[in-house]
Design an enzyme around this catalytic site. Structure first.
Site, PDB file in Angstrom:
ATOM      1  CB  SER A 149      -0.654  -0.460   1.077  1.00 56.05           C
ATOM      2  OG  SER A 149      -1.949   0.744   0.809  1.00 56.05           O
ATOM      3  CG  HIS A 150       0.580   3.699   3.277  1.00 59.30           C
ATOM      4  ND1 HIS A 150      -0.871   3.274   3.352  1.00 59.30           N
ATOM      5  CD2 HIS A 150       0.647   4.227   4.381  1.00 59.30           C
ATOM      6  CE1 HIS A 150      -1.051   2.659   4.579  1.00 59.30           C
ATOM      7  NE2 HIS A 150       0.089   3.403   5.710  1.00 59.30           N
TER       8      HIS A 150
END
Length: 225
Positions: free
Chosen positions: A100-101
């Site tokens: 993800s991030h």
């Protein structure tokens, strides 16, 4: 053994989400699917995808090897947005390699069953099988992965849903910062086809995240204004 957090397994690829762990998780998931072979749904097939991180291909190869040695059919989807993998896992299983991030030094593993991420009980079962070093399938039940490309079908369904339930986008100017991530091959395309005038920033997939940090924040949003 606690492997899973709030959104799958995540961590640095040099010490946590290593190829060895990916192989073990693949074997564990394969063993779990084999144990459910008598169930009518979902089918014992895994769609495997990854994001654009540099470490994705090696981890995908490792988890694919574990799944294949576990005796389950693997459909290799290459790079996909995570929602597209979830969409492709309906009626079967899915494995998404993404952090993800998180920063580019990290990667992660998310598991899906019939379009939904594994719940905590299912994750705990996988953890137990990893700890017990799940056995591989008999040699003549090992499989060879095939290629699949589910992105177009996912985008078609998104467009149809947005056109039916969303507001018209004709004439609306939209700036989309893809952050060099996997929204790049999806979000701008859908918005344009729905009528928006789209300006794309950081629209090339690059696992080094050269355009900005991998985690969105208000600073990056203000720079788009």
């Amino acid at each position: 053994m606690d492997l899973f957090g709030t959104a799958g397994i995540r961590g640095g690829v040099e010490e946590r989400v290593t190829p060895s762990l990916a192989l073990a998780v693949g074997r564990a998931v394969g063993a779990e699917i084999r144990s459910r072979a008598d169930e009518s749904s979902p089918e014992p097939t895994v769609v495997l995808a990854r994001d654009g991180r540099v470490t994705g291909p090696a981890l995908a190869a490792a988890i694919e090897a574990g799944l294949a040695a576990g005796g389950v059919e693997v459909r290799r989807a290459g790079r996909l947005p995570t929602p597209a993998l979830a969409h492709a896992s309906r009626g079967r299983y899915g494995v998404m390699l993404t952090a993800s991030h998180n920063p580019p030094t990290d990667n992660g593993i998310k598991l899906f069953r019939d379009g939904t991420e594994f719940d905590r009980d299912a994750e705990r079962t996988v953890e137990e099988r990893v700890a017990d070093e799940a056995a591989v399938a008999p040699w003549d039940e090992w499989t060879e992965a095939t290629r699949t490309d589910p992105l177009d079908g996912y985008l078609d369904d998104v467009r149809e849903y947005a056109a039916r339930f969303g507001a018209p986008l004709d004439g609306l100017r939209v700036a989309v910062d893809c952050g060099n991530g996997m929204s790049a091959p999806a979000t701008p395309t859908v918005l344009r086809e729905l009528g928006a005038d789209v300006v794309t920033l950081n629209g090339n997939v690059d696992g080094h995240f050269p355009g900005r940090g991998s985690k969105p924040c208000l600073l990056y949003t203000s720079l788009m204004a």
